[in-house]
Design a protein around this motif. Structure first.
Motif: not given
Lengths: 454, 188
Positions: A184, A188-189, A191-192, A208-209, A195, A212, A186
């Motif tokens: 990853d 994203t993972a 951060k997820k 996340f990959r 959080d 969408k 970015t």
């Protein structure tokens, strides 16, 4: 009458014991070669199968589970091309185990016993270039459904690297079934996870990959390095780490996080898992590129997976005609619980059809990354066909919902996915871009068609 | 020969053989129990387990729940280790790992195995106050086959048997087939 029956019984017993296989001569070589990788202290299997006493005590069960082909675990049927480290007993070996148990499990002559197998004590491929560990352990409960969980691990690399092999060591080997490695770039993972304040995040396939929707999201899924998009392959119980063939390597961009997408199988006892991962780098960039041809595309996103409740024989298919000569070196399959069979064939330009991968009893629990023994040559014009079937009826004991409900494509394990990934290089490296372009077009066409249908 | 046969027949009907009625066992804490004749219980469940059998271990949480759920209904419960290689220490570690609250008995010579007719782990035997084996077999149908497990059981045979017994009814399926590991031979 009774006398003669008795006599023939005795004779039979005499004859069979004369020919009866012994542990030291006939059984130990099978167990050492085919079982000991997992059935030894510290590994995933629940008991060792190294000594006579170990095997004798469980003789009946050994005969039973080898006969039913549940052990050694190997889900691929015999196909036209051999895989590396194929865990499959021959019919003769299965018969030997049956006979040994039926004849009373004789130990035999000590001199016949082959030396016990030896295994690398630390990492099978030697000293790794980078070892990382999950910063916090994940608690696997004692029971309940299987768990899919993603863990982000910072690699803190300041330069791009090329990865030739990844090895994996679970801390609680009885509950970790397999794991897939993703990159990853970015954050994203991570951060997820941060959080949520929890260890790991939920969702299959890196979560996340998954696209969408829309072409933009899917374009990135074709990847550049190879294998699956942003993938570094995977590990499954009993797997032996291997370098990619031929100096091939995955690209590892600086600043990437490593994502483990791990499948847990609760064992009856709560466990804490903190996996350790070893990375092996290539000192020079690869001279060839490779890619994963995923069929149907994007884990079946556009394949129309919409399975009515109770439907027994739902299937999805995809085909791709190779635009250039390729060489395949690996294949893997992915789906969730209610998939039943996989069949992947190559119809060569001379119309001969070869089976690349066939799985007749798909088990979500065993997601092997199959590596061909030798490159499989697939000339330009070869048609690759992938077909996956599903059983969404109540008769399917693996169905996670009872009574069954409508199942559509999605990343939760009660949704479905379905695809195979064929790992290939272009036979002529300069033609690689043409291969990529061809697959890209296939992808776009599949999405257009799907979009049109919707 | 004939004698042997009639003995077998007797066991097959589910009666306990005379001698074992009063057999006394010490649990891991040295307390003495007579699992085959528990006068103050409406029924007693013996859970035959093997610490190295994955199917047996997977049932840990459900075994604890069953023991707790039926304790108040005057049903006794014991975990029994029939593997002669399982020492007191190993059994204690197993209790610690899985958290069993009921007494744990070692049966290396298979007195309880023979008295109940069990062959596998995890297999259960439910013994009634009249010392008859009222149910013998699996806990539920979680496992369809080796390596093939349902997400959740669809039939809870042991609970159904206990409920029937507590209501004074006959057990509908008095024996069921067990998916699990074969019990090893007794100590000679």
């Amino acid at each position: 009458m009774r006398m003669s029956a008795m006599l023939s019984l005795l004779i039979c017993a005499g004859v069979s014991s004369a020919q009866a296989p012994t542990f030291n001569k006939d059984v130990a070589p099978i167990l050492f070669a085919q079982c000991a990788t997992c059935h030894r202290p510290g590994e995933a299997a629940p008991f060792a199968l190294l000594k006579y006493e170990d095997a004798k005590k469980r003789g009946k069960l050994i005969a039973q589970v080898t006969q039913s082909k549940q052990m050694p675990p190997w889900k691929a049927d015999k196909s036209d091309f051999a895989f590396r480290n194929e865990r499959r007993l021959s019919e003769a070996q299965i018969a030997t185990l049956q006979k040994w148990v039926a004849a009373g499990m004789v130990e035999g002559d000590k001199n016949d016993l082959p030396p016990a197998p030896t295994f690398a004590s630390e990492w099978a491929l030697g000293k790794p270039d980078l070892v990382v560990k999950m910063p916090k352990a994940f608690k696997v409960p004692a029971e309940g459904k299987d768990i899919y969980r993603n863990f982000a691990i910072a690699l803190n690399l300041n330069d791009d690297k090329w990865v030739r092999a990844v090895d994996f060591r679970p801390s609680a080997s009885s509950v970790v079934h397999h794991t897939l490695f993703f990159l990853d770039t970015t954050g994203t993972a991570a951060k997820k996870e941060a959080d949520s304040g929890q260890v790991g995040s939920s969702g299959a396939m890196g979560g996340f990959r998954v696209p969408k929707g829309g072409l933009g999201g899917l374009g990135s899924l074709t990847g550049s390095g190879g294998g699956q998009p942003g993938s570094l392959g995977g590990w499954a119980l009993g797997a032996q780490a291997r370098s990619l063939p031929d100096g091939l390597a995955w690209k590892l961009p600086k600043g990437s996080d490593l994502i483990l997408s791990t499948h847990f199988h609760p064992s009856g006892k709560a466990e804490m898992e903190a996996s350790t991962i070893a990375l092996y780098f290539s000192d020079k960039p690869p001279t060839k590129r490779f890619t994963g041809l995923q069929l149907p595309i994007a884990f079946g996103f556009a394949a129309g997976i919409d399975i009515p409740a109770g439907k027994k024989d739902f299937s999805i298919e995809d085909s791709f005609v190779l635009p250039v000569d390729v060489k395949a070196f690996g294949i893997s399959a992915h789906a969730h619980y209610i998939a039943k069979t996989f069949n992947v064939t190559a119809t060569l330009p001379d119309k001969k059809t070869k089976t690349l991968l066939k799985i007749s009893d798909w088990d979500f629990g065993w997601q092997e990354q199959y590596r061909f023994q030798d490159y499989v040559d697939l000339p330009k014009g070869t048609k690759i066909d992938a077909k996956i079937t599903y059983d969404n009826s109540a008769d399917n004991p693996r169905n996670p919902t009872n009574p069954p409900r409508r199942v559509r494509w999605g990343k939760e394990s009660t949704d479905e996915m379905g695809s195979i990934t064929l790992s290939v290089i272009a036979a002529q490296e300069p033609e690689f871009s043409e291969l990529q372009k061809g697959y890209q077009q296939h992808l776009i066409a599949a999405i257009r068609k799907f979009g049109g249908k919707k | 020969m004939r004698c042997c046969l009639s003995l077998l027949a007797l066991l097959a009907v589910g009666g306990l053989h005379g001698q074992e009625k009063s057999t006394s066992f010490s649990d891991l804490n040295g307390r003495s129990h007579t699992p085959l004749s528990q006068a103050d219980k409406k029924a007693t469940v013996l859970f035959f387990l093997l610490p190295d059998c994955p199917v047996s271990n997977a049932y840990g949480p459900e075994i604890k729940r069953i023991a707790a759920d039926y304790e108040a209904k005057k049903v006794g419960a014991f975990v029994v280790h029939a593997d002669p290689d399982v020492t007191i220490e190993a059994a204690k570690k197993h209790v610690k790992d899985y958290g069993y609250a009921c007494p744990v008995l070692l049966d290396p010579t298979h007195i309880l195995v023979k008295a109940t007719g069990v062959k596998m782990a995890p297999e259960v035997a439910v013994i009634g106050p009249d010392r008859k084996v009222l149910y013998r077999g699996r806990i539920d149908d979680l496992y369809v086959d080796y390596g093939k497990r349902r997400p959740a059981p669809t039939q809870r045979d042991l609970r159904d048997a206990l409920d029937a017994i507590l209501q004074g009814k006959a057990v509908a399926a008095a024996t069921t087939k067990v998916i699990g590991c074969h019990l090893p031979d007794p100590k000679k």
